[in-house]
Design a protein around this motif. Structure first.
Motif, short mmCIF file in Angstrom:
data_model
loop_
_atom_site.label_atom_id
_atom_site.label_comp_id
_atom_site.label_asym_id
_atom_site.label_seq_id
_atom_site.Cartn_x
_atom_site.Cartn_y
_atom_site.Cartn_z
N THR A 77 -7.90 -2.49 1.18
CA THR A 77 -7.27 -1.23 0.80
C THR A 77 -6.81 -1.58 -0.61
O THR A 77 -6.13 -0.87 -1.37
CB THR A 77 -6.29 -0.81 1.67
OG1 THR A 77 -5.10 -1.73 1.61
CG2 THR A 77 -6.48 -0.56 3.01
N TYR A 78 -6.82 -2.73 -1.25
CA TYR A 78 -6.04 -3.37 -2.63
C TYR A 78 -4.78 -2.82 -2.48
O TYR A 78 -4.35 -2.67 -3.54
CB TYR A 78 -6.93 -2.55 -3.68
CG TYR A 78 -8.61 -2.81 -3.49
CD1 TYR A 78 -9.00 -4.01 -4.09
CD2 TYR A 78 -9.58 -1.91 -3.10
CE1 TYR A 78 -10.36 -4.51 -3.98
CE2 TYR A 78 -10.83 -2.26 -3.30
CZ TYR A 78 -11.38 -3.50 -3.57
OH TYR A 78 -12.61 -3.79 -3.37
N ASP A 79 -3.85 -2.96 -1.57
CA ASP A 79 -2.75 -2.59 -1.38
C ASP A 79 -1.70 -3.55 -2.33
O ASP A 79 -0.80 -2.82 -2.75
CB ASP A 79 -2.25 -2.72 -0.01
CG ASP A 79 -0.76 -2.04 0.20
OD1 ASP A 79 -0.67 -0.79 -0.17
OD2 ASP A 79 -0.02 -2.75 0.70
N ASP A 80 -2.16 -4.70 -2.64
CA ASP A 80 -1.53 -5.70 -3.43
C ASP A 80 -1.91 -5.62 -4.82
O ASP A 80 -1.29 -6.30 -5.73
CB ASP A 80 -1.42 -7.11 -2.92
CG ASP A 80 -2.93 -7.52 -2.94
OD1 ASP A 80 -3.97 -6.55 -2.89
OD2 ASP A 80 -3.33 -8.74 -3.25
N VAL B 154 -4.79 6.21 -0.86
CA VAL B 154 -3.84 6.01 0.16
C VAL B 154 -4.67 5.72 1.31
O VAL B 154 -4.19 5.05 2.43
CB VAL B 154 -2.83 7.11 0.42
CG1 VAL B 154 -2.07 7.68 -0.46
CG2 VAL B 154 -3.93 8.54 1.08
N SER C 106 -6.06 2.95 6.43
CA SER C 106 -5.02 3.34 5.39
C SER C 106 -4.16 2.22 4.93
O SER C 106 -3.97 1.28 5.48
CB SER C 106 -4.25 4.27 6.13
OG SER C 106 -4.90 5.30 6.84
N ARG C 107 -3.63 2.52 3.78
CA ARG C 107 -2.70 1.65 3.31
C ARG C 107 -1.03 2.15 3.93
O ARG C 107 -1.01 3.14 4.37
CB ARG C 107 -2.22 2.12 1.73
CG ARG C 107 -3.35 1.60 0.83
CD ARG C 107 -3.09 1.94 -0.72
NE ARG C 107 -1.96 1.50 -1.02
CZ ARG C 107 -1.31 1.67 -2.32
NH1 ARG C 107 -2.06 2.38 -3.14
NH2 ARG C 107 -0.38 1.13 -2.61
N SER D 153 4.28 0.94 1.19
CA SER D 153 3.81 0.42 -0.08
C SER D 153 3.39 1.72 -1.14
O SER D 153 3.52 1.70 -2.24
CB SER D 153 2.69 -0.58 0.06
OG SER D 153 1.40 0.31 0.29
N ILE D 154 3.02 2.64 -0.50
CA ILE D 154 2.81 3.84 -1.52
C ILE D 154 3.93 4.43 -1.84
O ILE D 154 3.85 4.83 -3.12
CB ILE D 154 2.02 4.93 -0.65
CG1 ILE D 154 0.75 4.18 0.06
CG2 ILE D 154 1.56 6.13 -1.36
CD1 ILE D 154 -0.05 5.12 1.29
N GLU E 204 5.15 2.53 -4.71
CA GLU E 204 4.12 2.68 -5.94
C GLU E 204 4.59 4.09 -6.88
O GLU E 204 4.73 3.95 -7.96
CB GLU E 204 2.67 2.75 -5.73
CG GLU E 204 1.60 2.83 -6.84
CD GLU E 204 0.35 2.65 -6.51
OE1 GLU E 204 -0.47 3.09 -7.19
OE2 GLU E 204 0.03 2.30 -5.29
N TYR F 199 -5.25 10.10 7.46
CA TYR F 199 -4.30 8.90 7.07
C TYR F 199 -3.44 8.51 8.45
O TYR F 199 -2.82 9.59 9.18
CB TYR F 199 -3.11 9.38 5.95
CG TYR F 199 -2.26 8.33 5.58
CD1 TYR F 199 -2.53 7.14 4.70
CD2 TYR F 199 -0.91 8.40 6.09
CE1 TYR F 199 -1.77 6.10 4.57
CE2 TYR F 199 -0.19 7.28 6.28
CZ TYR F 199 -0.37 6.22 5.24
OH TYR F 199 0.55 5.22 5.16
N ASP G 266 -0.58 5.46 9.46
CA ASP G 266 0.18 3.90 9.57
C ASP G 266 1.25 4.00 10.60
O ASP G 266 2.16 4.41 10.52
CB ASP G 266 0.85 3.83 8.30
CG ASP G 266 1.74 2.53 8.01
OD1 ASP G 266 1.07 1.56 8.85
OD2 ASP G 266 2.73 2.46 7.14
#
Length: 466
Positions: free
Chosen positions: A147-150, A165, A187-188, A192-193, A196, A218, A220
């Motif tokens: 998800t490239y969350d970092d 997201v 999903s992220r 964290s969303i 951001e 979505y 989580d």
């Protein structure tokens, strides 16, 4: 014995290298390009807007329609002139075309040095470095977890931001390549969303758009998309919140209510219908029928006063008859969308629809598409004409494309508004504009009030940007 600091060779080599990127397709691709630039910046690359001066040229691609692919092929061919002047130039293809056309791009037509799919962007610095050494590279494996969350996206302007997201799609509409080019849904984390969004608020951003192939899916843990939307809306009441795209089957009552409850969640929903014919909808595997869609539209309009709706329409899907086409036209008349993205059917290899055969002649597709466009433009014009004399809140975006004496912005219903330039306002301000003219696509008016901060009609306390 002295201890030297470890050297990051990739970063050291890249410190003076410039990267140029072009993006085709949807907002998801734009957000992905910002992720790519964030990754490459961390390895020492600097961004340039001049392809002729770049050491690395990347093209982020879309495979939804054949025309988009042909545009990219043409653009890649044009970049080869830079390769003649600079043999060390690295040309890369990213995104949805990567997996589909990897062999053609690298082996058959020699248009690219590297081909990288949407889930493999972390490998870009090494692949680029290998390409500088003369080794072509392909990385197109799909992921169930990426998800490239970092990764912090590199954003180059400070009014509106896109936030991915969730990635992938599990719907498998028969005309769509997305599940095959972007993989399955994941999903992220909500926290964290929200973090951001807090960072964007602190930097002065005034609008965020939450992105996903189907944001309604979505998830989580116990949090669904309505929970995420509510959490994001509470970060900064002066920041508008948008989202795209919604699937009609998953548009819940809870989500509709959440949009209605928060004044800074925009009164705009993009709700792709694709066709007005139940038979075609079934062939498309859309998992809803015309009745369900119309009932959903009614519920949305009853719950969210003044909501603006847009949609997607495909003309000439396999086996579509004149009767099917007329049912699409009648749906447009009944719903009266504010706007629509309208296309003729484009067969995509690997999809179920591709196996059905492309049996509607192109001239018939074009005629049907033109009838759809003409009808929708009339409806949009009538809706916008009805706004003449009204006052609307506009987020100022900047100079109009046509004249430096005019500026433009958008309403929360996603309508473009043109108004005279004023030294008292700047991009990111909220203003009230009285509409005095309208076309099917644009509203025109005069500034009657400068708000600077967003109007708050539901008396929900505005939160600080801190």
């Amino acid at each position: 014995m002295t201890h030297q600091k470890p050297i990051n060779f990739l970063q050291e080599m890249a410190e003076t290298r410039k990267i140029y990127i072009e993006t085709y397709g949807c907002q998801m691709n734009l957000a992905d390009s910002e992720i790519v630039l964030g990754i490459m910046k961390n390895h020492g690359y600097t961004l340039t807007d001049d392809a002729s001066r770049a050491d690395v040229i990347l093209v982020n691609t879309c495979s939804v329609r054949e025309h988009a692919e042909q545009r990219v092929i043409g653009r890649l061919s044009s970049f080869l002139r830079y390769k003649k002047r600079n043999p060390n130039l690295v040309i890369g293809v990213l995104g949805c075309m990567a997996e589909r056309l990897k062999k053609r791009l690298i082996e058959e037509e020699n248009l690219a040095d590297i081909v990288v799919g949407p889930d493999e962007y972390r490998k870009l610095p090494q692949l680029v470095n290998d390409a500088f050494a003369g080794h072509k590279g392909i990385a197109v494996r799909l992921s169930k977890v990426e998800t490239y969350d970092d990764i912090t996206p590199l954003r180059t302007e400070g009014i509106s931001a896109w936030i991915t997201v969730m990635r992938g799609c599990d719907k498998f509409c028969t005309f769509c390549v997305v599940p095959f080019t972007r993989g399955r849904e994941r999903s992220r984390p909500l926290k964290s969303i929200v973090k951001e969004v807090e960072m964007l608020s602190a930097r002065g951003y005034r609008e965020v758009t939450l992105l996903g192939q189907n944001v309604n899916s979505y998830r989580d843990g116990d949090y669904d998309f309505a929970d995420l939307l509510s959490a994001v809306a509470q970060v900064d009441r002066n920041m508008r919140v948008r989202f795209t795209t919604s699937h009609p089957k998953d548009m819940s009552d809870k989500l509709i209510k959440t949009i209605a409850e928060h004044p800074n969640i925009c009164n705009y929903i993009h709700l792709p219908v694709q066709s007005g014919s139940d038979r075609i909808l079934q062939l498309m595997n859309r998992t809803y029928d015309r009745k369900h869609y119309l009932e959903l539209v009614k519920k949305i309009r009853e719950t969210i006063p003044g909501v603006s709706l847009s949609t997607d329409i495909i003309a000439g899907f396999p086996t579509e008859t004149e009767e099917d086409h007329k049912m699409t036209l009648s749906l447009l008349e009944e719903v009266r969308f504010d706007g629509a993205f309208m296309f003729k059917y484009s067969p995509r290899e690997g999809t179920k629809a591709y196996e059905m055969g492309d049996d509607v002649p192109d001239e018939v597709k074009i005629r049907r598409l033109n009838e759809i466009i003409e009808l929708q433009q009339r409806i949009s014009h009538e809706i916008n004409q009805g706004m003449i004399g009204s006052e609307v809140e506009v987020l100022v975006e900047g100079e109009s494309k046509r004249s430096s004496e005019q500026w433009m912005g958008r309403t929360d219903t996603n309508k473009v508004v043109i108004f005279p330039r004023s030294d008292e306002i700047k991009p990111g301000d909220y203003i009230i504009v009285r509409i005095n003219k309208a076309t099917s696509a644009t509203l025109f008016g005069d500034i009657v009030k400068i708000l600077h901060e967003k109007n708050n009609p539901k008396n929900i306390p505005a939160l600080s940007n801190n």
